[in-house]
Design a protein around this motif. Structure first.
Motif, PDB file in Angstrom:
ATOM      1  N   TYR A 180      14.368 -13.535  42.795  1.00 29.08           N
ATOM      2  CA  TYR A 180      13.220 -12.597  42.736  1.00 29.08           C
ATOM      3  C   TYR A 180      13.683 -11.176  43.030  1.00 29.08           C
ATOM      4  CZ  TYR A 180      11.009 -17.119  43.031  1.00 29.08           C
ATOM      5  OH  TYR A 180      10.673 -18.418  42.810  1.00 29.08           O
ATOM      6  N   ASP A 181      14.638 -11.071  43.952  1.00 31.27           N
ATOM      7  CA  ASP A 181      15.188  -9.769  44.295  1.00 31.27           C
ATOM      8  C   ASP A 181      15.995  -9.216  43.114  1.00 31.27           C
ATOM      9  OD1 ASP A 181      15.797  -7.628  46.011  1.00 31.27           O
ATOM     10  OD2 ASP A 181      17.782  -8.490  46.377  1.00 31.27           O
ATOM     11  N   LYS A 196      13.900  -7.726  40.460  1.00 27.76           N
ATOM     12  CA  LYS A 196      13.353  -6.420  40.808  1.00 27.76           C
ATOM     13  C   LYS A 196      14.400  -5.335  40.579  1.00 27.76           C
ATOM     14  CE  LYS A 196      10.020  -8.479  43.715  1.00 27.76           C
ATOM     15  NZ  LYS A 196       9.910  -9.319  44.903  1.00 27.76           N
ATOM     16  N   GLY A 236       4.014  -4.727  39.492  1.00 29.39           N
ATOM     17  CA  GLY A 236       5.248  -5.001  40.228  1.00 29.39           C
ATOM     18  C   GLY A 236       5.182  -4.548  41.678  1.00 29.39           C
ATOM     19  N   LEU A 237       4.394  -3.473  41.906  1.00 27.07           N
ATOM     20  CA  LEU A 237       4.251  -2.978  43.280  1.00 27.07           C
ATOM     21  C   LEU A 237       3.359  -3.919  44.079  1.00 27.07           C
ATOM     22  CD1 LEU A 237       3.629   0.665  42.106  1.00 27.07           C
ATOM     23  CD2 LEU A 237       5.736  -0.208  43.125  1.00 27.07           C
ATOM     24  N   ASN A 290       4.841  -6.912  45.367  1.00 26.55           N
ATOM     25  CA  ASN A 290       5.702  -6.637  46.518  1.00 26.55           C
ATOM     26  C   ASN A 290       4.890  -6.295  47.757  1.00 26.55           C
ATOM     27  OD1 ASN A 290       8.304  -7.067  45.527  1.00 26.55           O
ATOM     28  ND2 ASN A 290       8.205  -5.132  44.400  1.00 26.55           N
ATOM     29  N   VAL A 312       9.024  -0.671  39.711  1.00 27.83           N
ATOM     30  CA  VAL A 312       9.667  -1.251  40.895  1.00 27.83           C
ATOM     31  C   VAL A 312      11.044  -0.635  41.134  1.00 27.83           C
ATOM     32  CG1 VAL A 312       8.422  -3.434  40.970  1.00 27.83           C
ATOM     33  CG2 VAL A 312      10.408  -3.224  39.491  1.00 27.83           C
ATOM     34  N   GLN A 359       2.682 -16.226  42.252  1.00 29.42           N
ATOM     35  CA  GLN A 359       2.161 -14.884  41.949  1.00 29.42           C
ATOM     36  C   GLN A 359       1.795 -14.775  40.478  1.00 29.42           C
ATOM     37  OE1 GLN A 359       5.516 -12.673  43.489  1.00 29.42           O
ATOM     38  NE2 GLN A 359       4.316 -11.873  45.189  1.00 29.42           N
TER      39      GLN A 359
END
Lengths: 250, 287
Positions: free
Chosen positions: A80-81, A84, A107-108, A111, A163, B182
């Motif tokens: 996931y990181d 981003k 995307g924000l 997070n 992101v 999500q």
């Protein structure tokens, strides 16, 4: 040289079919690298390795190393990181059926950023970077689906930029667009190079020649040639490359 | 093809069109006759006191207050039980479990469940909810039974709505580093909500008309009070109608007709809402 992205002896199989054969290449930061080659040559597959989108395909298997800033993409970074940090723009514009604002804010929000002022700032920054702000700034609450195809694609780019990735992968980002929209996307790619590292897959060789600094030519899962774009298009080392760019096959 | 052959197939084509038209008109005609008949018999009986009166031995004093209240409370609890389970099951089967054997096994059985006669659900409800769980012939037992009955409809509708969400949207979400949950919660379910809502409303309109399973679990035909909690006994409009129809006096038949008009009206309104949501949703969302 500190490379942004690297593939070292990279192999990939879909079931029994080998899609990538022992590929080694390095991509410099703040450059535009184009992947070209006939359909099924593995260029999209390699692109998708860099943010592990191939994981979603059942039966795909890799061997070899993929590195982002020297860190192993499949071992040292959480997926996931990674996604981003390595954003992706797809062939067909795929905005969410939400407002323009919410598309870019997506995307924000995932997070955990919900601060209205911060969201508004980031959305504006992203849309400006995607050269879409002036066209949509008064209609941020309209549905993203009300935009034209070219605007939708730039919205998708803005959504990816929001992101703040360091790498943006583009999988034939202009192939579904008309020539004017295509030109806008190409201008944009040229601009984005200053802030991001860009890798673009394209079927359009003029496009590769126009936007990229380096070009890689793939054929049947192998990397045939990787060089400065200018050199590759005017004076290729390999006969296969020569044949492909002059339109003798592919 | 020869000329006579062409003419022949043209005639067959036309004939088929008119036969189809005739059958369609016939089906609609039957419906029209039924509705007209009910309207003639019952329309004059509908007035304000018909809604506010309790059931009575005297046809003229009888009303549907307890039946309406019972039905609405029953639907409330049914929805409360069925919606979360139905949506979650649909989401699981479509998004998470499509490729394992367990999910395939469940999928086949859900399709089977949708075809089981409703009276069987009544027997199941009687055994499990009324007796085993000791809920008695209460609203809650009825709600659980009806929830079981409409679950397959909600699950199937949810799955189909989710399947219609293009894979490119999921890709876009995953591509930004979103997790599966999500992506499901923020992209897939909102995009599928129109279809899910339509399925839910249609399932409610199915539940509205159910009589047999409720009779089996022991819903009463004569309830002179409004249910005040989930453990109270209850009756519903279809059961009230069933009761009136079985009376010998003509005046009760009129009551039944009036009750049917109200029941039809509720069903039509629910279906209308479902159609409205569907058309509005698909107008706004085109991929």
């Amino acid at each position: 040289m500190d490379y942004k992205l690297e593939a070292k002896n990279a192999n990939l199989w879909y079931g029994n079919k080998q899609a990538l054969k022992d590929i080694t290449l390095s991509i410099e930061p703040n450059s535009v690298t184009a992947f070209i080659g006939p359909s099924g040559c593995g260029k999209s597959t390699l692109l998708r390795c860099f943010n592990r989108m191939n994981d979603l395909i059942e039966g795909s298997r890799i061997k070899g190393e993929f590195l982002l800033d020297k860190a192993n993409i499949y071992k040292d970074i959480e997926v996931y990181d990674l996604r981003k940090r390595v954003g992706m723009v797809f062939q067909k514009p795929n905005p969410f059926p939400k407002t323009i604002f919410e598309n870019v804010a997506y995307g924000l929000r995932i997070n955990g950023i919900n601060d209205k002022k911060l969201l508004a700032e980031k959305v504006e920054w992203s849309l400006k970077n995607a050269a879409l702000w002036d066209e949509v700034k008064d209609n941020l609450n309209n549905s993203a689906l009300s935009l034209s195809g070219g605007q939708q694609q730039r919205l998708c780019i803005a959504r990816t930029l929001a992101v703040e990735p360091t790498v943006v992968l583009m999988d034939e980002p202009a192939s579904a667009l008309d020539p004017i929209s295509t030109a806008k996307i190409e201008d944009l790619i040229y601009e984005l190079k200053n802030k991001f590292t860009i890798v673009i897959v394209t079927h359009n060789m003029q496009q590769a020649a126009r936007v990229s600094t380096k070009t890689a030519f793939f054929y049947l899962g192998e990397l045939i040639e990787f060089d400065e774009t200018k050199k590759l298009f005017t004076n290729p080392e390999e006969e296969k490359t020569q044949n492909y760019i002059t339109g003798r096959f592919g | 093809m020869s000329k006579s052959n062409q003419r022949k197939s043209r005639i067959v084509d036309k004939t088929f069109k008119y036969i189809g038209l005739a059958f369609t008109v016939f089906a609609l005609l039957v419906l029209a006759v039924l509705i007209t008949d009910i309207l003639i018999k019952g329309l004059t009986r509908i007035n304000w006191s018909f809604f506010t009166n309790l059931p009575s031995r005297h046809a003229a004093n009888s009303g549907i207050l307890t039946a309406l209240a019972g039905m609405l409370s029953l639907l409330f609890f049914t929805i409360l039980i069925a919606i979360p389970i139905g949506i979650l099951a649909g989401v699981y089967l479509q998004e998470y479990g499509t490729n394992n054997k367990f999910a395939k096994f469940i999928e086949i059985n859900i399709a089977n469940l949708a075809g089981v006669p409703s009276v069987i659900y009544g027997i199941l409800g009687l055994t499990i909810f009324v007796r085993l769980f000791g809920l008695g012939n209460s609203l809650l037992a009825g709600a659980f039974t009806l929830a079981l009955l409409i679950l397959p409809i909600i699950i199937v509708a949810t799955r189909e709505a989710i399947r219609a969400v293009p894979g490119t949207l999921r890709e876009a979400s995953y591509g930004m580093g979103a997790t599966k949950w999500q992506t499901t919660r923020r992209v897939v379910i909102p995009s599928a909500l129109g279809g899910i809502l339509t399925g839910i409303i249609l399932s409610i309109s199915r539940a509205v008309g159910e009589t047999a399973p409720l009779l089996v679990i022991g819903a009463l035909v004569y309830v002179p009070f409004i249910p005040e909690g989930p453990n109270d006994q209850f009756t519903t409009l279809p059961i009230q109608i069933f009761n009136w129809v079985s009376r010998p006096q003509a005046a009760f038949i009129t009551n039944a007709a009036a009750g049917i008009i109200i029941l039809l009206l509720i069903t039509f309104i629910l279906n209308g809402i479902a159609i409205y949501i569907r058309s509005k949703w698909y107008k706004n969302i085109k991929y």
